[in-house]
Scaffold this motif. Structure first.
Motif, short mmCIF file in Angstrom:
data_model
loop_
_atom_site.label_atom_id
_atom_site.label_comp_id
_atom_site.label_asym_id
_atom_site.label_seq_id
_atom_site.Cartn_x
_atom_site.Cartn_y
_atom_site.Cartn_z
N GLU A 277 -28.22 -11.96 -9.16
CA GLU A 277 -28.47 -10.84 -10.12
C GLU A 277 -29.55 -10.38 -9.75
O GLU A 277 -30.71 -11.16 -9.86
CB GLU A 277 -27.93 -11.40 -11.57
CG GLU A 277 -26.74 -11.61 -11.82
CD GLU A 277 -26.49 -12.01 -13.23
OE1 GLU A 277 -25.36 -11.91 -13.58
OE2 GLU A 277 -27.76 -12.13 -14.00
N PHE B 266 -18.63 -10.36 -17.42
CA PHE B 266 -20.07 -10.65 -17.69
C PHE B 266 -20.04 -11.97 -18.43
O PHE B 266 -20.82 -13.10 -17.95
CB PHE B 266 -21.06 -9.66 -18.01
CG PHE B 266 -22.31 -10.00 -18.42
CD1 PHE B 266 -23.11 -10.12 -17.19
CD2 PHE B 266 -22.78 -10.23 -19.59
CE1 PHE B 266 -24.57 -10.40 -17.44
CE2 PHE B 266 -23.87 -10.67 -19.84
CZ PHE B 266 -24.93 -10.52 -18.83
N HIS C 187 -23.94 -2.89 -12.69
CA HIS C 187 -23.90 -2.71 -13.80
C HIS C 187 -24.75 -1.83 -14.38
O HIS C 187 -26.08 -2.17 -14.51
CB HIS C 187 -24.05 -4.15 -14.66
CG HIS C 187 -23.00 -5.48 -14.09
ND1 HIS C 187 -21.94 -5.53 -14.90
CD2 HIS C 187 -23.29 -6.17 -13.33
CE1 HIS C 187 -21.34 -6.52 -14.39
NE2 HIS C 187 -22.18 -7.03 -13.44
#
Length: 646
Positions: free
Chosen positions: A643, A182, A584
């Motif tokens: 994202e 990340f 995530h």
């Protein structure tokens, strides 16, 4: 665990003082002799020390010490932070943890006393670098998180690339590879944004190493190739070697003998110009892996012995760890279980010794922290005394300020109401636009579903009925050979039409997506693309297999992936595409990444594009309230990351 080459970003902010003198050392020495201003001499001495850097640390230390002595003599404290950082860097590279951390803490004390938040962020970055270098990862993560927090609050955006790189290294050392990925991606993105070639190159390096530790070798190798291409473009010899060594290890694990041999050959060509002891030892390890893959065990053993001699001579434990692991593999491949186990034990012993070293560092850190807290208490006492003396002045200033404040409050309140009203209008317009987009997308999917059902159940049934009728008629008709052949061709064309109709219906509303979810549908889509021969499409998912995703989101992400892969094939002329879906859980973030090795393009041209493809992708991302990041360079492929916050 193999020690990959991951740059432990020192980023010790020692000498961000003056623009670099284009004349180098000679010009700085001349300026030092001619200037009569002692404060400028301090800066010039620091610049001279930086000229030597990690090439000659004795000279570096000499000029640093001269700057320190002169600064104390003339009571010029403005450069104390950089002097402390210089000492910390010197002891950092000398391997003296205790002194390095003491001077890094002095830099933090200076920044705190000056109430300079940007210097304080640099201090935490320096401390994180020192802790990373010496294995104190617990303290490193605490410092880098504080550093990132302060950097964001001060909007010190130019520092984002290197500081996210430090965070990536820290999480890598903690074996939290998802977070390492990340922050490496953030470092890469900010590096691109601010033209920081170091952050771009090292972001790719850290990404490749992190993917390799997660056993995602395809991703590690693809990114390693990007790192190597960039390093060649920048003519960065050190980074070229790091990329080649990691590619050798990953190619060995993947069983790709031609690639391993090619990377080893190129790596050997650079060996004469690389004095770094760790790189020299790792060159022999990579060569040994190549010979092992070719079953040339005598040559492999000679390479491993040479690497051992270099690593032991320089007391290089990281290189020794990799060599012991390679020797273990070497003996196991030949069926020598005893020797293989012996080197496996030596490999584990080095790791245990490193863990013991970490415990010692934590003990020293507690002692240093105790001493620092005592000094902080003394500083706070002195500051309290100063505050008491200044109370009367504060009252006078406050009274004057109150009059000004009251006169400004009315105006400020009026402007604030205006901003709130405008913000509400903007919010309603955005909500209206998103509602319209949602309605369009929903209608589009409903129409696709209806057409798919009509094609499959209506037209499909009719065509199948015609085929059955024709097949029945054939048995009762007497035809010439030519007519019989024409009849068979008609049946074949009818079969092809039925198959094509079913394929179109499936693409309009994939059955896999409705029945089994997004993960299975994307996997099947990539398999079909590969099977068609258009390109090789690889699919990877992380922590997504047991997750239930709302159908509207699933359909939208599936359409985005379809469009991106089709773009890679049609416009990018890619021979290989990687589709990755990553959940995530802690950040509650769903990430879709599509990367290809195609011809790439200039991202700036997207603003002028008239095609509906990218507009469709952008509207779907906006509908999901997601973020879209496109990275591409002509000739080096394309990477698109989306994202979505869940």
């Amino acid at each position: 665990m193999q020690k990959y080459f991951l740059i432990l970003v020192a980023a010790l902010c020692s000498f961000r003082l003056l623009a670099q003198n284009p004349g180098g050392k000679d010009s700085l020495l001349l300026a030092l002799r001619t200037t009569k201003v002692d404060s400028i001499k301090v800066k010039l001495l620091l610049q001279l020390g930086k000229q030597f850097g990690n090439k000659n640390y004795d000279s570096f230390y000499y000029y640093l010490q001269q700057a320190d002595l002169l600064s104390k003599k003339i009571k010029f404290a403005a450069q104390d932070f950089y002097i402390y950082a210089g000492y910390s860097e010197y002891y950092y590279y000398k391997g003296d943890y205790k002194r390095s951390v003491v001077y890094a803490l002095k830099g933090k004390e200076f920044a705190t006393a000056q109430n300079d938040m940007k210097l304080l962020a640099k201090s935490y970055n320096n401390l994180a670098a020192v802790y990373n270098r010496f294995g104190n990862h617990q303290s490193a993560i605490d410092c880098i998180l504080k550093c990132l927090d302060i950097s964001e609050k001060t909007k010190d955006s130019a520092s984002f690339p290197v500081r996210n790189l430090t965070a990536s290294v820290t999480y890598y050392n903690l074996q939290q590879f998802d977070k390492a990925i990340f922050y490496a991606k953030k470092a890469y993105g900010f590096g691109k944004l601010f033209n920081n070639d170091f952050a771009v190159a090292m972001g790719l390096n850290n990404l490749s190493a992190s993917y390799a530790q997660l056993h995602m070798l395809d991703s590690a190798i693809i990114i390693g190739k990007q790192q190597l291409a960039l390093a060649r473009q920048q003519e960065d010899l050190i980074n070229i070697n790091y990329a080649l060594i990691n590619l050798c290890h990953n190619s060995f694990k993947a069983g790709n003998k031609p690639a391993l041999e090619a990377y080893t050959k190129e790596l050997t060509s650079y060996s004469k110009n690389m004095p770094d002891s760790q790189v020299a030892a790792e060159l022999h390890t990579a060569a040994a892996l190549n010979f092992m893959s070719l079953q040339k065990y005598q040559l492999a053993k000679a390479q491993l012995d040479s690497g051992m001699n270099i690593a032991k001579r320089h007391n290089n434990t990281d290189a020794l760890e990799n060599l012991y692991q390679a020797l273990s593999i070497f003996y196991f491949l030949q069926g020598n279980i005893k020797e293989g186990s012996n080197y496996s034990y030596k490999h584990d012993s080095i790791i245990q010794a490193a863990n013991l070293q970490k415990l010692n560092f934590y003990t020293e850190e507690l002692e240093t922290k105790y001493e620092t807290e005592k000094k902080d208490s003394q500083i706070q006492l002195q500051q309290a005394q100063l505050r008491q003396k200044s109370t009367l002045n504060y009252f006078l200033i406050t009274g004057t300020a109150a009059v000004l404040l009251i006169s400004l409050l009315g105006y400020r309140n009026y402007k604030h109401r205006q901003k709130l009203q405008q913000a509400k209008i903007d919010e309603l317009e955005t909500e209206k636009l998103l509602t319209a987009t949602a309605a369009v997308l929903k209608g589009e999917e409903q129409e696709r579903s209806r057409l798919a059902k009509d094609l499959h159940d209506g037209l499909g049934g009719m065509l199948s009925g015609v085929k059955h009728s024709l097949s029945s008629m054939k048995e009762n008709l007497i035809m010439t050979p030519d007519n019989a052949q024409a009849f068979e061709r008609s049946i074949d064309m009818l079969n092809s039409s039925i198959s094509e109709m079913r394929r179109v219906a499936h693409n309009m509303m994939p059955e896999m997506l409705v029945k089994y979810g997004l993960d299975t549908a994307l996997k099947e889509f990539c398999t079909e693309i590969t099977r068609s021969g258009a390109t090789k499409a690889n699919y990877q998912s992380i922590d997504i297999d047991k997750e239930s995703i709302e159908q509207t989101i699933s359909v939208t992400i599936y359409r985005i992936a379809q469009e991106l892969v089709n773009n890679a094939i049609k416009h990018g002329k890619a021979s290989e595409v990687l589709v990755q879906l990553h959940l995530h859980r802690q950040e509650k973030l769903l990430a879709l990444t599509v990367e290809d090795d195609g011809i790439g393009f200039d991202v700036n041209l997207l603003n002028k594009a008239n095609g509906i493809g990218w507009k469709n992708i952008q509207s779907r991302v906006d509908f999901l309230k997601g973020k879209l990041d496109i990275q591409s360079v002509p000739g080096n492929g394309t990477s698109v990351m989306i994202e979505i916050t869940r």
